[in-house]
Scaffold this active site. Structure first.
Site, PDB file in Angstrom:
ATOM      1  N   LYS A  64       0.817  -1.146   0.186  1.00 25.72           N
ATOM      2  CA  LYS A  64       0.001   0.027  -0.061  1.00 25.72           C
ATOM      3  C   LYS A  64       1.026   1.424   0.017  1.00 25.72           C
ATOM      4  O   LYS A  64       0.674   2.180  -0.691  1.00 25.72           O
ATOM      5  CB  LYS A  64      -0.764  -0.020   1.173  1.00 25.72           C
ATOM      6  N   THR A  65       1.980   1.359   0.863  1.00 21.41           N
ATOM      7  CA  THR A  65       2.646   2.432   0.896  1.00 21.41           C
ATOM      8  C   THR A  65       3.599   2.544  -0.546  1.00 21.41           C
ATOM      9  O   THR A  65       3.679   3.607  -0.879  1.00 21.41           O
ATOM     10  CB  THR A  65       3.799   2.450   2.099  1.00 21.41           C
ATOM     11  N   ASP A 109      -1.413   6.765   6.133  1.00 20.17           N
ATOM     12  CA  ASP A 109      -1.534   5.239   6.469  1.00 20.17           C
ATOM     13  C   ASP A 109      -2.624   5.012   7.743  1.00 20.17           C
ATOM     14  O   ASP A 109      -2.697   5.849   8.594  1.00 20.17           O
ATOM     15  CB  ASP A 109      -0.022   4.577   6.720  1.00 20.17           C
ATOM     16  N   THR A 158      -5.773  -1.266   6.943  1.00 22.07           N
ATOM     17  CA  THR A 158      -5.689  -2.903   7.188  1.00 22.07           C
ATOM     18  C   THR A 158      -7.074  -3.279   7.558  1.00 22.07           C
ATOM     19  O   THR A 158      -7.477  -4.664   8.163  1.00 22.07           O
ATOM     20  CB  THR A 158      -4.515  -3.271   8.186  1.00 22.07           C
ATOM     21  N   ARG A 217       6.579  -7.998   1.906  1.00 17.70           N
ATOM     22  CA  ARG A 217       7.632  -7.441   2.748  1.00 17.70           C
ATOM     23  C   ARG A 217       8.348  -8.594   3.660  1.00 17.70           C
ATOM     24  O   ARG A 217       9.381  -8.406   4.145  1.00 17.70           O
ATOM     25  CB  ARG A 217       6.787  -6.749   3.811  1.00 17.70           C
TER      26      ARG A 217
END
Length: 333
Positions: A64-65, A109, A158, A217
């Site tokens: 997402k980032t 975020d 999330t 990640r």
């Protein structure tokens, strides 16, 4: 055996910073979201106007980032980054919004955790590019309207279910990021290995991809840890055997479960006979906070078919019993 040879000249720190893809064309997987974003951004560029605000939903570590950075790069604007918990007052948000220049991208975020007064201020900024700042208190308070330069908000969450209806409705595009398939993670690891100057063969990358919980990640983190093992205890090349040995050292089993995941399953199976058991009780049994168990462990355990949620609590599935080497009872539910 084909090797990914080291070619990059930048140092380790610079290389790790460049692992994130910078353009949509470099972004691995999420093909539907990537295509939709490409249409959205290309159309906005042709019109010479900011695109609709973007909401990205999905588990931690899915990109997402990274996508927010890509949106800013594709639009050619600046990027301002903040988070929901950091915006405690409407004045905090007003200061950020009024500092934006035309065409900037504001990334928030965990946007579902933004304070309610700030959220209400954000509504007018998203729709009308204006914020009303209240000056003074009581009957003498005055609302001062401030113009905001046209911008694009990219929100990440999330926990999409915790977003209020008015907030969600103000996003023109909602993208749901899914977990990656092992083949997609292998492609991602191939790119990362080149950037990080890691010598690896295809089988070694496949082994890491299969234990990465479907999350980029996690895959990149495991790649770096396997590299460390290969450099210290092997010949520096990441093969399947080296990857298996390294991941055993770091307590990552063949299904990608780490120490905490196995602790949750062991508590369910051994301490509570497979369940059902409440979240708080389960968290106490493994010595973690309920939020950690629910947000870190459960998404993957549910997806892997090792845990189930019922009206009475969490239950270990037959696959969980088998994974722990135990015989499941005749009737689990």
């Amino acid at each position: 055996m084909a090797l990914v040879s080291p070619h990059a000249e930048a140092g380790e720190q610079d290389a790790e910073a460049s692992v994130r893809p910078r353009r949509l064309a470099e972004f691995v997987a999420q093909h539907r979201v990537r295509e939709q974003l490409q249409l959205l951004l290309t159309s906005a560029l042709r019109r010479g106007a900011p695109p609709d605000h973007i909401l990205l939903c999905g588990s931690p570590g899915l990109g997402k980032t990274t996508l927010s950075m890509i949106v800013a790069a594709e639009l050619g604007g600046g990027l301002r980054v903040t988070s929901g918990p950091a915006i405690e007052r409407s004045g905090d948000l007003a200061a950020v919004l009024t500092s934006l220049t035309a065409g900037d991208v504001l990334f928030i975020d965990e946007i579902h955790r933004i304070a309610r007064p700030a959220e209400e201020l954000l509504y007018s900024a998203m729709e009308d590019f204006r914020v009303d700042v209240v000056v003074g208190k009581g009957p003498g308070a005055t609302a001062v309207p401030l113009e905001v330069e046209p911008f694009t908000l990219v929100g990440a969450t999330t926990r999409a279910g915790l977003l209020t209806g008015p907030m969600r409705d103000r996003f023109g595009f909602v993208g749901q990021l899914d977990f990656y398939h092992p083949a997609e993670l292998r492609e991602l690891l191939l790119r990362s290995a080149k950037i990080l100057q890691i010598s690896a063969d295809q089988e070694g990358l496949e082994e890491i991809a299969g234990r990465s919980r479907g999350t980029p990640r996690v895959a990149n983190r495991l790649l770096r840890r396997v590299r460390d093992y290969a450099e210290v205890r092997a010949d520096g090349v990441v093969t399947r055997e080296v990857a298996r040995a390294a991941l055993d050292v770091y307590d990552v089993d063949e299904r990608g479960l780490d120490r905490l995941d196995r602790a949750v399953l062991t508590a369910l199976v051994v301490s509570f006979g497979g369940g059902p058991v409440g979240l708080s009780t389960l968290a106490v049994a493994v010595g973690e906070q309920p939020d950690t168990v629910e947000e870190v462990c459960e998404p993957y355990l549910l997806r892997a078919g090792l845990l189930a949620r019922t009206a009475r609590g969490r239950v270990a599935t037959e696959a969980a019993w088998q994974h722990l080497g135990r015989t499941p009872p005749s009737a689990i539910f």
